[in-house]
Design a protein around this motif. Sequence first.
Motif, short mmCIF file in Angstrom:
data_model
loop_
_atom_site.label_atom_id
_atom_site.label_comp_id
_atom_site.label_asym_id
_atom_site.label_seq_id
_atom_site.Cartn_x
_atom_site.Cartn_y
_atom_site.Cartn_z
N LEU A 251 -34.22 50.99 11.13
CA LEU A 251 -35.07 51.53 10.07
C LEU A 251 -34.39 52.74 9.45
N THR A 252 -34.34 52.79 8.12
CA THR A 252 -33.68 53.91 7.43
C THR A 252 -34.66 54.83 6.71
N HIS A 253 -35.92 54.42 6.59
CA HIS A 253 -36.94 55.23 5.89
C HIS A 253 -36.56 55.52 4.44
N GLY A 254 -35.66 54.71 3.90
CA GLY A 254 -35.30 54.88 2.49
C GLY A 254 -34.41 56.05 2.19
N ILE A 255 -33.76 56.63 3.21
CA ILE A 255 -32.91 57.79 2.94
C ILE A 255 -31.46 57.34 2.80
N PRO A 256 -30.67 58.02 1.98
CA PRO A 256 -29.27 57.63 1.78
C PRO A 256 -28.43 57.96 3.01
N HIS A 257 -27.27 57.34 3.06
CA HIS A 257 -26.35 57.57 4.18
C HIS A 257 -25.38 58.69 3.82
N LEU A 258 -25.16 59.59 4.72
CA LEU A 258 -24.22 60.68 4.50
C LEU A 258 -23.50 60.96 5.81
N GLU A 259 -22.19 60.76 5.81
CA GLU A 259 -21.38 60.97 7.01
C GLU A 259 -21.14 62.46 7.25
N VAL A 260 -21.10 62.83 8.50
CA VAL A 260 -20.77 64.21 8.84
C VAL A 260 -19.40 64.59 8.31
N ASP A 261 -18.47 63.64 8.29
CA ASP A 261 -17.12 63.92 7.81
C ASP A 261 -17.08 64.28 6.32
N GLU A 262 -18.16 63.99 5.59
CA GLU A 262 -18.22 64.31 4.17
C GLU A 262 -18.66 65.75 3.92
N LEU A 263 -19.10 66.45 4.94
CA LEU A 263 -19.63 67.80 4.76
C LEU A 263 -18.51 68.82 4.69
N PRO A 264 -18.66 69.86 3.87
CA PRO A 264 -17.67 70.94 3.86
C PRO A 264 -17.70 71.71 5.17
N SER A 265 -16.60 72.32 5.52
CA SER A 265 -16.49 72.99 6.82
C SER A 265 -17.50 74.12 6.98
N ALA A 266 -17.83 74.80 5.88
CA ALA A 266 -18.79 75.90 5.96
C ALA A 266 -20.18 75.39 6.36
N LEU A 267 -20.56 74.22 5.85
CA LEU A 267 -21.85 73.64 6.20
C LEU A 267 -21.84 73.17 7.67
N VAL A 268 -20.75 72.57 8.09
CA VAL A 268 -20.64 72.13 9.48
C VAL A 268 -20.77 73.33 10.42
N GLU A 269 -20.17 74.45 10.04
CA GLU A 269 -20.26 75.66 10.86
C GLU A 269 -21.71 76.14 10.95
N GLN A 270 -22.44 76.07 9.85
CA GLN A 270 -23.85 76.48 9.89
C GLN A 270 -24.65 75.57 10.81
N ILE A 271 -24.41 74.27 10.71
CA ILE A 271 -25.12 73.32 11.57
C ILE A 271 -24.80 73.59 13.04
N ASP A 272 -23.54 73.88 13.33
CA ASP A 272 -23.15 74.15 14.71
C ASP A 272 -23.86 75.39 15.25
N ARG A 273 -24.04 76.39 14.41
CA ARG A 273 -24.75 77.59 14.85
C ARG A 273 -26.22 77.30 15.12
N LEU A 274 -26.79 76.38 14.37
CA LEU A 274 -28.20 76.01 14.58
C LEU A 274 -28.40 75.13 15.82
N THR A 275 -27.35 74.48 16.28
CA THR A 275 -27.49 73.49 17.35
C THR A 275 -26.55 73.77 18.53
N ALA A 276 -26.26 75.04 18.77
CA ALA A 276 -25.32 75.38 19.85
C ALA A 276 -25.81 74.88 21.20
N THR A 277 -27.11 75.02 21.47
CA THR A 277 -27.64 74.57 22.75
C THR A 277 -27.72 73.05 22.80
#
Length: 286
Positions: A251-277
Amino acid sequence: MYAHASTAAGPSSASAASHMHAGASTAARPNSTLIAARRQLHDLLLLHIPKTAGASLFQQLQVNFDIRGTTVSSETCLPPYHEGNTPRVVMLRAPRAHVVSQYLECRYSRWGKWLQQKFPGFRSSYVDNMSDIAGMTKWTDHFLRHAWPPSAQPYAIDYHCYDPRDMQTRALTCRSNATFASHAAPAKWRGDASAAVRNAQAPGIILTLTELYRASVCHVHWQLQQRLPQGCACADVAAVAANQTMGLVRLTHGIPHLEVDELPSALVEQIDRLTATDAVVYAVLA
């Protein structure tokens, strides 16, 4: 929805695949608590951590198993369901892909758009005139800048959608049995990695992974029934690659697909800070 996260957010896919295939083989002994529960053939509880393919897995279990009273825990907390012999299925997801999926659900799904009508702050702040990446960057920064909300106002800063800060750790450690309890993040539910790992490894837990969805379905089959359906054998490489067996529910709930590899490094760093644990928990359990 099924994007693989970078190995920086967890173990290698080869390591995780090895773990799951071990669970889906005749060499893996089912948990004794699960054997007793299977004999009774009563409810099966799915701890649905939002955006880990829980809705897909829930429908998959209903299709694949003859269980009289399958139940789902309504995106709540695991600890209140530790008692009893009911088998409990928990699905985890690589943290980076998990956060991406949360934002896209809030932005594009029918439920997310309904929330935007009731609480327009999300749309005006993170959707209007913004690309997915621009909106997600601003959204993740929002949670980095705000303190954890008080228990009396758990939805104070998440626009009644998701708070992405270590959501999986929260779901494994918070103690409410209220519907959607894992969506919000009051300060008292911040959780810690050791407690999350301990709870996920409790007797009666069947641990599965979004990134290894097919193997996870096979793992649940083996733990509950000591048999594997067609398409689960590791030697059935061609059928697995072609996705032609087992009738997987996605089930996709109608949302588009977006790979993590497509994200800029600054955004990946923010996500990592939010999910360190969450990253620690995933690395240990996956």
